[in-house]
Design a protein around this motif. Structure first.
Motif, PDB file in Angstrom:
ATOM      1  N   ASP A  29       7.100  13.567  -2.705  1.00 15.90           N
ATOM      2  CA  ASP A  29       5.715  13.174  -2.973  1.00 15.90           C
ATOM      3  C   ASP A  29       5.461  11.727  -2.560  1.00 15.90           C
ATOM      4  OD1 ASP A  29       5.030  15.658  -3.959  1.00 15.90           O
ATOM      5  OD2 ASP A  29       5.366  15.091  -6.068  1.00 15.90           O
ATOM      6  N   ARG A  30       6.403  10.848  -2.878  1.00 14.53           N
ATOM      7  CA  ARG A  30       6.258   9.442  -2.528  1.00 14.53           C
ATOM      8  C   ARG A  30       6.214   9.254  -1.006  1.00 14.53           C
ATOM      9  NH1 ARG A  30       9.015   5.355  -0.750  1.00 14.53           N
ATOM     10  NH2 ARG A  30      10.982   6.474  -0.617  1.00 14.53           N
ATOM     11  N   LEU A  31       7.099   9.961  -0.313  1.00 16.77           N
ATOM     12  CA  LEU A  31       7.146   9.840   1.143  1.00 16.77           C
ATOM     13  C   LEU A  31       5.908  10.440   1.805  1.00 16.77           C
ATOM     14  CD1 LEU A  31      10.915  10.587   1.799  1.00 16.77           C
ATOM     15  CD2 LEU A  31       9.743   8.383   1.968  1.00 16.77           C
ATOM     16  N   GLN A  32       5.389  11.531   1.253  1.00 15.65           N
ATOM     17  CA  GLN A  32       4.153  12.110   1.785  1.00 15.65           C
ATOM     18  C   GLN A  32       2.995  11.143   1.630  1.00 15.65           C
ATOM     19  OE1 GLN A  32       3.905  15.855  -0.306  1.00 15.65           O
ATOM     20  NE2 GLN A  32       4.805  16.997   1.389  1.00 15.65           N
ATOM     21  N   HIS A  33       2.914  10.497   0.473  1.00 17.89           N
ATOM     22  CA  HIS A  33       1.860   9.517   0.239  1.00 17.89           C
ATOM     23  C   HIS A  33       2.006   8.331   1.197  1.00 17.89           C
ATOM     24  CE1 HIS A  33      -1.165   7.253  -1.863  1.00 17.89           C
ATOM     25  NE2 HIS A  33      -0.315   6.237  -2.011  1.00 17.89           N
ATOM     26  N   GLU A  34       3.212   7.876   1.369  1.00 17.15           N
ATOM     27  CA  GLU A  34       3.468   6.760   2.285  1.00 17.15           C
ATOM     28  C   GLU A  34       3.107   7.140   3.719  1.00 17.15           C
ATOM     29  OE1 GLU A  34       7.366   4.310   3.786  1.00 17.15           O
ATOM     30  OE2 GLU A  34       7.314   4.974   1.692  1.00 17.15           O
ATOM     31  N   SER A  37      -0.694   7.158   4.087  1.00 23.03           N
ATOM     32  CA  SER A  37      -1.257   5.808   4.166  1.00 23.03           C
ATOM     33  C   SER A  37      -0.962   5.164   5.522  1.00 23.03           C
ATOM     34  CB  SER A  37      -0.733   4.940   3.025  1.00 23.03           C
ATOM     35  OG  SER A  37       0.649   4.755   3.137  1.00 23.03           O
ATOM     36  N   LEU A  38       0.194   5.462   6.089  1.00 19.26           N
ATOM     37  CA  LEU A  38       0.502   4.933   7.421  1.00 19.26           C
ATOM     38  C   LEU A  38      -0.420   5.514   8.478  1.00 19.26           C
ATOM     39  CD1 LEU A  38       4.394   4.858   7.567  1.00 19.26           C
ATOM     40  CD2 LEU A  38       2.854   2.926   7.731  1.00 19.26           C
ATOM     41  N   LYS A  39      -0.671   6.809   8.380  1.00 19.77           N
ATOM     42  CA  LYS A  39      -1.554   7.453   9.349  1.00 19.77           C
ATOM     43  C   LYS A  39      -2.975   6.928   9.253  1.00 19.77           C
ATOM     44  CE  LYS A  39       0.916  11.770   9.975  1.00 19.77           C
ATOM     45  NZ  LYS A  39       0.884  13.225   9.805  1.00 19.77           N
ATOM     46  N   GLU A  40      -3.394   6.547   8.067  1.00 27.80           N
ATOM     47  CA  GLU A  40      -4.752   6.051   7.877  1.00 27.80           C
ATOM     48  C   GLU A  40      -4.898   4.574   8.232  1.00 27.80           C
ATOM     49  OE1 GLU A  40      -5.528   7.006   3.823  1.00 27.80           O
ATOM     50  OE2 GLU A  40      -5.962   9.100   4.256  1.00 27.80           O
ATOM     51  N   SER A  41      -3.804   3.888   8.389  1.00 32.14           N
ATOM     52  CA  SER A  41      -3.884   2.454   8.657  1.00 32.14           C
ATOM     53  C   SER A  41      -4.404   2.185  10.068  1.00 32.14           C
ATOM     54  CB  SER A  41      -2.518   1.800   8.468  1.00 32.14           C
ATOM     55  OG  SER A  41      -1.646   2.167   9.512  1.00 32.14           O
ATOM     56  N   ASN A  42      -5.030   1.048  10.225  1.00 32.33           N
ATOM     57  CA  ASN A  42      -5.589   0.674  11.524  1.00 32.33           C
ATOM     58  C   ASN A  42      -4.504   0.488  12.570  1.00 32.33           C
ATOM     59  OD1 ASN A  42      -8.248   0.741  10.824  1.00 32.33           O
ATOM     60  ND2 ASN A  42      -8.326  -1.406  10.208  1.00 32.33           N
TER      61      ASN A  42
END
Length: 85
Positions: A29-34, A37-42
């Protein structure tokens, strides 16, 4: 010994604890969230945009080289025909 190595050794020995399974799910779960967030980053978006542009440029370069090779081959064939006449 870190947690993942400990779990691997337990699995290799034929045992796994419920706490280890819970830890694995939490880690997933933690890695999926991370990852999300990486994919959404600029930074990632800029990288992907540049990667797509590079891919397009490589494809166009490939087409240009194919055209060049085609006309080069055609020119050499034409010159051979002229020499044969």
């Amino acid at each position: 010994m870190d947690k993942m190595t400990e779990i691997k050794s337990n699995v290799n020995n034929g045992r796994i604890r419920l706490q280890d399974i819970c830890w694995l799910f939490d880690e997933i779960d933690r890695l999926q969230h991370e990852n999300k967030s990486l994919k959404e980053s600029n930074r990632f978006k800029k990288f992907m945009k540049i990667s797509k542009e590079n891919l397009i440029l490589e494809e166009s370069l490939k087409q240009v080289r194919q055209q060049r090779d085609f006309y080069k081959k055609k020119r050499s064939e034409d010159s051979l025909l002229k020499q044969a006449q």
